[in-house]
Structures are given as structure tokens and as C-alpha cells.
Design an enzyme around this catalytic site. Structure first.
Site, mmCIF file in Angstrom:
data_model
loop_
_atom_site.group_PDB
_atom_site.id
_atom_site.type_symbol
_atom_site.label_atom_id
_atom_site.label_comp_id
_atom_site.label_asym_id
_atom_site.label_seq_id
_atom_site.Cartn_x
_atom_site.Cartn_y
_atom_site.Cartn_z
ATOM 1 N N HIS C 94 -24.265 0.707 -71.406
ATOM 2 C CA HIS C 94 -22.835 1.020 -71.304
ATOM 3 C C HIS C 94 -22.042 -0.208 -71.730
ATOM 4 C CE1 HIS C 94 -18.924 2.211 -70.039
ATOM 5 N NE2 HIS C 94 -18.876 1.405 -69.002
ATOM 6 N N HIS C 96 -17.863 -1.589 -73.273
ATOM 7 C CA HIS C 96 -16.482 -1.292 -73.658
ATOM 8 C C HIS C 96 -16.283 -1.867 -75.067
ATOM 9 C CE1 HIS C 96 -14.563 -0.456 -69.463
ATOM 10 N NE2 HIS C 96 -15.849 -0.188 -69.432
ATOM 11 N N ASP C 119 -28.410 7.655 -90.013
ATOM 12 C CA ASP C 119 -29.635 6.915 -89.701
ATOM 13 C C ASP C 119 -29.890 6.845 -88.194
ATOM 14 O OD1 ASP C 119 -30.458 6.332 -92.290
ATOM 15 O OD2 ASP C 119 -29.368 4.436 -92.378
ATOM 16 N N HIS C 168 -12.545 5.996 -71.375
ATOM 17 C CA HIS C 168 -13.369 4.955 -70.778
ATOM 18 C C HIS C 168 -14.106 4.152 -71.875
ATOM 19 C CE1 HIS C 168 -16.212 3.940 -67.172
ATOM 20 N NE2 HIS C 168 -16.133 2.952 -68.023
ATOM 21 N N TYR C 226 -39.408 5.156 -93.306
ATOM 22 C CA TYR C 226 -38.680 3.898 -93.135
ATOM 23 C C TYR C 226 -39.466 3.028 -92.167
ATOM 24 C CZ TYR C 226 -35.048 0.577 -91.827
ATOM 25 O OH TYR C 226 -34.340 -0.565 -91.594
#
Lengths: 228, 228, 228, 228
Positions: C94, C96, C119, C168, C226
Site C-alpha cells: 500500500h 500514497h 505487461d 485514498h 520474456y
């Protein structure tokens, strides 16, 4: 005298550089010892590199330099006005940080657009009114403090520890010098995201009141549960 | 010959990199010794990394290289034109810094939008006119100097130490090479904030004249009180 | 107990700083040991500098702290909700981060505008609905998890390992803590490019479906080619 | 075999990181030895940190790996197509650099807006057409090369050493690997300034043809006078 305070204030000034909030010498931090009624502030026009605690200037609440070989920041009268008006403030920061200053120049307050803002500021960060020609001529830096204090007539400076001075730049404050710097960092980050949101068509919505209150309280309320 | 000048000019060129004003080799600084009528300038197309004072090229006010193993910056005739036209100038900087150059490309002068600008530039930073095809063909870099000087027909280069060359990039100047670089830093920061202000709807208002004057005077006027 | 997991999660938290995704202490990463049903997570409000694996807090899938001297991140109930709902997830991040959060604040999902997005994310990164006042009051962080899970009712969390929480900031996930951080890096880069594309007039077109699928499959499909 | 080439190509790949052009592993550089008909290229999905010349993979002009323990970049067929079509090219770079990629995603070519662009690219940097579903399915990376080559049907790749692949990202090239990287740096800087110019109302004007030509010639023409 007040060696710890000088050290804290010097470190807080250097933290401005570390956080990318200052260009050249455009920024200053002060911190106060309320018992002695004396604050320490960055000297005027001195580069951050090589600055030491001994360079900090000590000023009392009448605005008199009580110790220090250098002249204090030319913004000292603004810091003084804030310490006199806002009893609980222990540190003050002034910068020309890019995004908050862009809002000052556009003459826009910063509404609360998200929880990042709510974590630090419990509502819209206000924009001061413009100074009159007389106010600029007679006591420019002192009157900058006056218009900031006016902006908080109906606001609690502890709830919203920041202001945007019209045409100039932001001031922030906090319990001590370092907290004032953290609020300057948060203000510029929120201003940056607000400017980016504005790239999209339409005006970004303000954060819902209940979410604003929850985020501010979980960090700052009586039942805060953020941090150790 | 002129070892101190070479050292100052070399350091000023390296300061461009430190301040993030140059990409690849797009930027150059010079500084002049007015007594000897000789300026030192960055060599053309040489990387900043590893550059030393000995690499600086010495050029006289007729544009003749008087010392140096390398060729001077291809922009040397522009620097020369500025030293000849602006007597008080001791240093000149040219960059393609991102934000000031974006204004050059958009063919916009930079009005004074805030006190950050007022601290360095006492009004609008002008945009040159475009060069004609003949001017480009015949003496491109010299004529770049010519159009800059034209832009200051009614302006004082000491009051507004910067210009935006249409379709190209900024030139700044000052009392010495380092001050010219500081003005390049300030110009790009002001240009960046002006572009950000422009993200919001409407045109940002220009700074009130009394505030512009107060900020410029407190740093540069006869009763300046900024700095030590 | 779980020393390797603590070390991985600590390193992943520090990688947030290295990638410029966090300001102050605004970000946290966790990683789970599915066999033991325990995840390690950043402690709440602790600076990244000087943080060590021993500072990580161990929490079980009932949300009980099973080891650790510090309080876990205040966002722990959101991480917990994701681990309970998304079986294959081994790490959660998480932040910001500036550009993804700007989209959250503008209340916009992030459509797939190019192969960089394809991708990492096999389609639009969804935006959650807003939480109700009751949901905010009763179990704010847990209900943040609830609205994220709701957003994936018709989506596969392994195909689109990211979400934008309205008002948020973003959450991302992956096979382990480090992959969750890589997805947070990719999400912010894609959000940044989407915001820049939006500077131009008109809405940028979404990537053609066949190209989206090809890029995602060459990295993640059964015949991926890849990497080593 | 080809130790010097490997070293140059490895250094050029690391220069992508130094110039801020890559996020995670999104970018690759190759360089060719025309006498041997072999090029060296970054291995697929390998982090830049710790990468050494020995990790570079050698590939011939039929696309066969001739030396190297690792798999070559998944974009190898695109590099190959460029080496086959453009005889004078000695190095190729592919990135997802922020600003050039934002243009690719907005499906916009990059017109010449100033002398920074003119110094590197002698006119508009073209945008490829979109690949068809069949082209994507059958030989995606090879066909990416095909549409790039098509874009240069009426352009000289030596004059405009860059292309914007629609919905994807930029490719640049040059006399060697390092020059290809320099052109990638220049392209992203020009794209960034173009995006910033676009913030202002109205479309920025293209650089006058005579100025475009002069700047390009002073660096690249038969009478170039830039550099040593």
C-alpha cells in the site's frame, strides 16, 4: 544557551534540503523554547551546506536578537507573529516549495481531496488575503504574519497547521521544528497531487466528510491508533 | 593566465549539473575579467564529468581565442555580444533547462507571478523576436546576441538578468559566473511554477506591483536587508 | 520465527523508498507464509531509515499479532482482508504514490493505454466504490479491504494485481512482497504516463485488445518468452 | 569474441539507468559489429544492477544466438529488423521512457518545437501505424520492426534517428550503442518539453525551417562547428 534547540532547528533546516523543498536559499525553519520565550531561526541568505547549530540565531518574543553572530532570516517577523498568536506552536517552516507555491501564485486554497491530506490537515488549507500597498510598505514581514493569523479567525491552527500566502509561498507549523518540516513535506505532496488531479477534465471531488474525520482522528484524535 | 577565473567558470559549469539544469552537454557558462577584457568559457561539446579549469577557453572581446587547447562553446558569439552590450555583466549562462525552454518553445515571456520571481527578476522576463532566415544564415550565434540586446532596449539588464530566446532556450547573467548560474536556477524554478499554475483553469494573476517592488528591493535595493 | 519472511518484507519496504514511492512514512508492505498462515508487515509510523527485519510484526489470519514488539501498520486489516479473499496472493503493498493517488483522488480507474500497462495488468485497474459513513465508522480499514474485494467480483486478482481506492491510494499485490512492490512501481509509472497523455487534447485511446493480450501473455502466459 | 562490443553495449545499457530512462527492467540497448555481422544485446528480464559485459548475448543477422548463456531481450527481432533495413545504424535503444511513451500512448508524432530537437532530429519524429491483429499474433516483435521501417519510407533514418511506436514506446538509433542512448535521452527531453508546452493554451508553433536546418547542420552537417 539553548544548545538542544539550536541543534534541532539546524537539523530541521537541513531536512528541507533532503526533502527537496528548497532551491538556492529559499526556505527557513525556526523552533521555540516556550519557557524561555526564545526561538532559534536560520540566519538570512546563508547556504544550507556547511550550516551548523552555532549559526542559528536566537530571538525573543519582542523580536530582539538575544544571541548569534549572524542576522536572522528576513522572514523572522512572520515567524514571530505566528509564535505570538498561536500558543501551542513549537516550530514554524517557510518554503517556496514548487507545488504549494504554484497554488499561492494561482491564488487558490487547497481543499481536502484525499486521505493523504486528511492525515495531516483537518480541512481546506486557507489562502491569505493580499496585503495592501500600505501593509507591504510599513512592515512587510510582520504584516505577512498578520494576514496569516487573520485567515485562522475561524480555524484551529492545531487542526490545520499550514497556510498559503497569496502570491508568495506556504508557511507550516507544528509541535516542534521537525514536525513543522513534516507538515511542509505533506503540504507540497498534497498540492502536487491536487495539481495532477486538475489535469483531468472536471474538478476533483472533495473527500467525504466522514472519511476526512476518520483519517485525521486515527492519527491525531483522542483514540488515535496510528504509530507506536 | 587568469587561473582564478578559469576555476570559477569551471565550477559554475559543474554547478549546472548539480542543479539539474543540463541534459547531455546542453549548457555553458562564461565569466569575464573586465580589466583584461578576456572571458573564460566552457569548451564545445565536452562532457561535464572530468572537466577541469584547464579546459576552459579564454576569449577576448573581439572574439579571438587567446588561450586554450580546445574550441570554445559554439554559443561563444552570443556570450560575446552580451559582454559587449551589457557593461556590468560579469558572467553569462546558457541552458536548455526544461521549464524555461518549454516557455521559449511556446513563444511566451514569463510574467512575474509571485515573490520567488520578484526576488530575482524585477518584472517580466522578455521573449526575443524570431531571427530572420538571413540572420540565421549569416551569423547565427552573433545574431542571437543581437536579438537579446534588442529585447532590452527599454529594460535594465541588471534588474532583469534573464531572457527567453524564441524557439531556443534561456540566457541569464549576473555579477559573476556563479550568480549567472543562480539566476538560471531561479528562472527555471519560476518557469516551472508558472507552467504548474497554468494547469488550473484561468490565467494566474500577476504579482501586485507593490509586492514585486518590495521583494526585489529587500534583496537588491539600496536598503536591502536580506542576507548577512 | 519466519526469519526469511521478515527479511524479505523488510527489504521490500525499503525498496519503496528506493523507487520513490513513499513520502514520510506513507506506505507499507507485507508478505505471507501460507503454510503457517502468518504474514509479516511493517510496524506503524516507523521511519524506513534504520528499520530492520526484527521490527517486522507477525500477524495471523485472524488478525492477531503473534510476534513483534511494535504495533503493526494501521492498514493491517486491509492486508488481512486481501490475504483471506485472494488465495494466491503472497505479498501486498500500500502506498500514497503520487500519480496513482492522484487518480484515486480524481475517482478514476486506470484504463490500459499502452504496452507498459499490458505487461503488468491485463486490463483496466479498477477504482473501488466509496465507503459509507457506517463502514468508515465501524471498521474502516477492514471495510477498505471489503470494497477492494468487491471490485474484483468479476475480475481475476492474479490478472490485475492492483486497485485504486477511491479518495485514498493504491494497493497492489503479487506472488511475494517484492513482486507486490514491483507492481506498485509499474502502477505509478502507468498512472504518470496516463496523466501526461491527458495533457494533450482529447482522450488517449485504449490499447487494442490484441496488443494488450499479446504483451501480457509474453510475460505471464503459458508460452511466455520474456525473461530467463 | 567481440569483447569490446560487449563492454560498450553493457555500459550503454547501464547509461539508461543513469539517465533515468528505465523503470524496473523496461529498456534495452544493442550494438553491432558490421564486419562480423553480429550484434550484442541485453539479456531478457535481467536487472541492470550487477549486469556485466559477459551477460550480453551475441546474435547474428539471421537472428541466431551465436554466443551467450542467457536468452536475449524479447525485443531482439525488432533490433534485428532495424539493423537489416538501416545500413548505417551501429546501435539501437528501446525504452519505455516516461514522456516519449506518453506520446506513443496518445498516438502523436513529435514535431520539432525548438532547437533542442533540431540539434538531434532533423524534423518530426514519426509515429508508426498500429499493428494488425495478424501482425501481432504471427511475429509481434519482428512486425514491430516492419512498421518502424515503413515509417521511414520517405525519411532518412540518419537524419531522424528515432521513432515512436504506437501504443508502445520509443526506439532510437545511432552510429553506436552510446549514441543511440544519447538520442533516447534527447528524445525524452524533447517529448517532456513538448508536453509542458502543451499545458499552455493553443498549440506550440513548430520551429522555423531555417532555424531547424541551421541547428542540425551546426552539429551534423558537412561544415559542423559544434564540438572539438
Amino acid at each position: 544557551m539553548l544548545d538542544d534547540l539550536r541543534a534541532q532547528v539546524c537539523a530541521a533546516n537541513l531536512a528541507l534540503v533532503e526533502h527537496g523543498l528548497v532551491t538556492l536559499t529559499w526556505g527557513n525553519v525556526s523552533g521555540i523554547d516556550r519557557d524561555q520565550g526564545v526561538f532559534a531561526i536560520k540566519p538570512s541568505g546563508v547556504p544550507y551546506r556547511g550550516m551548523s547549530p552555532d549559526d542559528m540565531v536566537l530571538v525573543d518574543l519582542d523580536g530582539t536578537v538575544v544571541e548569534g553572530a549572524l542576522r536572522p532570516s528576513s522572514d523572522t517577523p512572520t515567524h514571530l507573529a505566528l509564535y505570538r498568536a498561536f500558543d501551542a506552536v513549537g516550530g514554524v517552516t517557510h518554503t517556496h516549495s514548487t507545488h504549494a507555491t504554484a497554488l499561492c501564485q494561482a491564488r487558490r486554497p487547497l481543499p481536502c481531496l484525499g486521505t493523504t491530506h486528511a492525515d495531516h490537515f483537518a480541512g481546506t488549507v486557507p489562502l491569505t488575503r493580499q496585503l495592501t500597498p500600505d501593509e507591504v510598505r510599513d512592515d512587510y514581514e510582520g504584516n505577512t504574519g498578520t494576514v496569516i493569523v487573520e485567515s485562522f479567525a475561524d480555524l484551529e491552527p492545531g487542526e490545520i497547521p499550514a497556510v498559503l500566502v497569496a502570491g508568495h509561498g506556504p508557511f507550516t507549523w507544528g509541535a516542534d521544528a521537525r514536525t513543522a518540516v513534516d507538515n511542509a513535506v505533506a503540504l507540497d505532496a498534497c498540492a502536487r497531487m491536487a495539481l495532477l488531479s486538475g489535469l483531468l477534465d472536471g474538478t476533483p471531488p472533495q473527500l467525504e466528510a466522514h472519511l476526512l474525520r476518520q483519517h485525521h482522528e486515527r492519527k491525531h484524535g483522542p483514540h488515535a491508533y496510528y504509530g507506536q
